[in-house]
Design an enzyme around this catalytic site. Structure first.
Site, PDB file in Angstrom:
ATOM      1  N   GLY A   1      32.088   0.846 -36.561  1.00  0.00           N
ATOM      2  CA  GLY A   1      32.532   2.341 -36.678  1.00  0.00           C
ATOM      3  C   GLY A   1      33.238   2.569 -38.113  1.00  0.00           C
ATOM      4  O   GLY A   1      33.722   1.542 -38.778  1.00  0.00           O
TER       5      GLY A   1
ATOM      6  N   GLN B   1      38.220   6.801 -44.472  1.00  0.00           N
ATOM      7  CA  GLN B   1      37.756   5.601 -44.814  1.00  0.00           C
ATOM      8  C   GLN B   1      36.906   5.773 -46.214  1.00  0.00           C
ATOM      9  O   GLN B   1      37.035   4.543 -47.014  1.00  0.00           O
ATOM     10  CB  GLN B   1      37.528   4.616 -43.820  1.00  0.00           C
TER      11      GLN B   1
ATOM     12  N   CYS C   1      39.966  -3.813 -39.028  1.00  0.00           N
ATOM     13  CA  CYS C   1      39.676  -2.673 -39.686  1.00  0.00           C
ATOM     14  C   CYS C   1      39.029  -2.838 -41.085  1.00  0.00           C
ATOM     15  O   CYS C   1      39.562  -3.426 -41.888  1.00  0.00           O
ATOM     16  CB  CYS C   1      40.869  -1.603 -39.698  1.00  0.00           C
ATOM     17  N   LEU C   2      37.932  -2.213 -41.636  1.00  0.00           N
ATOM     18  CA  LEU C   2      37.438  -2.272 -42.788  1.00  0.00           C
ATOM     19  C   LEU C   2      38.161  -1.543 -43.748  1.00  0.00           C
ATOM     20  O   LEU C   2      38.087  -2.379 -45.142  1.00  0.00           O
ATOM     21  CB  LEU C   2      36.160  -1.506 -43.034  1.00  0.00           C
TER      22      LEU C   2
ATOM     23  N   HIS D   1      40.017   3.890 -31.798  1.00  0.00           N
ATOM     24  CA  HIS D   1      40.209   3.422 -33.278  1.00  0.00           C
ATOM     25  C   HIS D   1      39.776   4.169 -34.363  1.00  0.00           C
ATOM     26  O   HIS D   1      40.568   4.735 -35.199  1.00  0.00           O
ATOM     27  CB  HIS D   1      39.732   2.120 -33.577  1.00  0.00           C
ATOM     28  N   GLU D   2      38.600   4.843 -34.274  1.00  0.00           N
ATOM     29  CA  GLU D   2      37.964   5.762 -35.347  1.00  0.00           C
ATOM     30  C   GLU D   2      38.707   7.029 -35.282  1.00  0.00           C
ATOM     31  O   GLU D   2      39.070   7.752 -36.274  1.00  0.00           O
ATOM     32  CB  GLU D   2      36.550   5.788 -35.087  1.00  0.00           C
TER      33      GLU D   2
ATOM     34  N   HIS E   1      42.010   6.974 -36.930  1.00  0.00           N
ATOM     35  CA  HIS E   1      42.080   7.220 -38.457  1.00  0.00           C
ATOM     36  C   HIS E   1      41.847   8.791 -38.932  1.00  0.00           C
ATOM     37  O   HIS E   1      42.839   9.156 -39.891  1.00  0.00           O
ATOM     38  CB  HIS E   1      40.539   6.753 -38.791  1.00  0.00           C
TER      39      HIS E   1
HETATM   40 ZN    ZN Z   1      39.684   1.179 -39.045  1.00  0.00          ZN
END
Ligand code: ZN
Length: 195
Positions: A43, A48, A90-91, A132-133, A136
């Protein structure tokens, strides 16, 4: 376009609803999928990649050609049910993982890029990824949702990202809060104005 890491200010930006979808936005979404697969993520939220929009993408399978590519514009989550604990990563905080408790099931209302309405009840891993997204977009990161004890364990790793950011900031003024705010405001003026 690149995936930004903590504590880049865009990750704390509260995203704005999209009022306009055009070819350029479609290209941004295509680039987001590229990046997500490159980083082996499942995701990716718009902030991000330093974009201020209420938009995130998901592919639970995490690779091109497998699974289902989902795009959520202006998402709303409702009717949370159940409770589930699992590790998240998380990226934007690469290499760091920790346990997060979330509702096991959620209804997501949103739009896709083609203007179709999305109304889905999701559960399991997909429900966790979507929450989670969605977090963000509110400027919330998964460590914010960890218990204090669990967060203490990853604190040194989070601090290392802070140090790295401060040293980059000395060489690249565009990473600073004022500069990022200007960049995000210009995009909001283009895509998030009503009327
Ligand atoms: Zn994340």
């Amino acid at each position: 376009m690149q995936v930004i890491t903590i504590p880049h200010p865009a990750l704390r930006h509260v995203s704005k609803p999209l009022r306009r979808v055009d070819k350029a936005l479609g290209q941004m979404v295509a680039n987001m999928f590229e990046l997500m697969y490159e980083h082996r993520g499942v995701g990716l939220a718009a902030n991000q990649v330093n974009l201020p929009f209420q938009l995130f993408i998901v592919n639970e399978a995490g690779e091109r050609g497998a699974g289902e590519e989902l795009v959520f514009l202006n998402p709303v989550l409702q009717l949370p049910g159940g409770r589930d604990e699992d590790d998240e990563g998380c990226l934007s905080i690469p290499g760091v993982y920790g346990p997060v408790v979330r509702p096991a099931r959620i209804q997501v209302l949103a739009w896709d890029l083609a203007g179709n309405k999305i109304d889905r009840v999701v559960e399991g891993r997909l429900a966790r990824i979507i929450q989670h997204e969605y977090d963000h977009l509110q400027g919330v990161l998964f460590p914010d949702r960890m218990s204090e004890g669990a967060r203490r364990e990853i604190a040194p790793e989070l601090e290392a990202f802070e140090h790295e950011y401060l040293s980059q900031l000395r060489q690249d003024e565009s990473l600073g809060a004022a500069s990022v705010a200007r960049h995000l405001a210009a995009l909001e003026a283009d895509y998030c104005q009503t009327g």
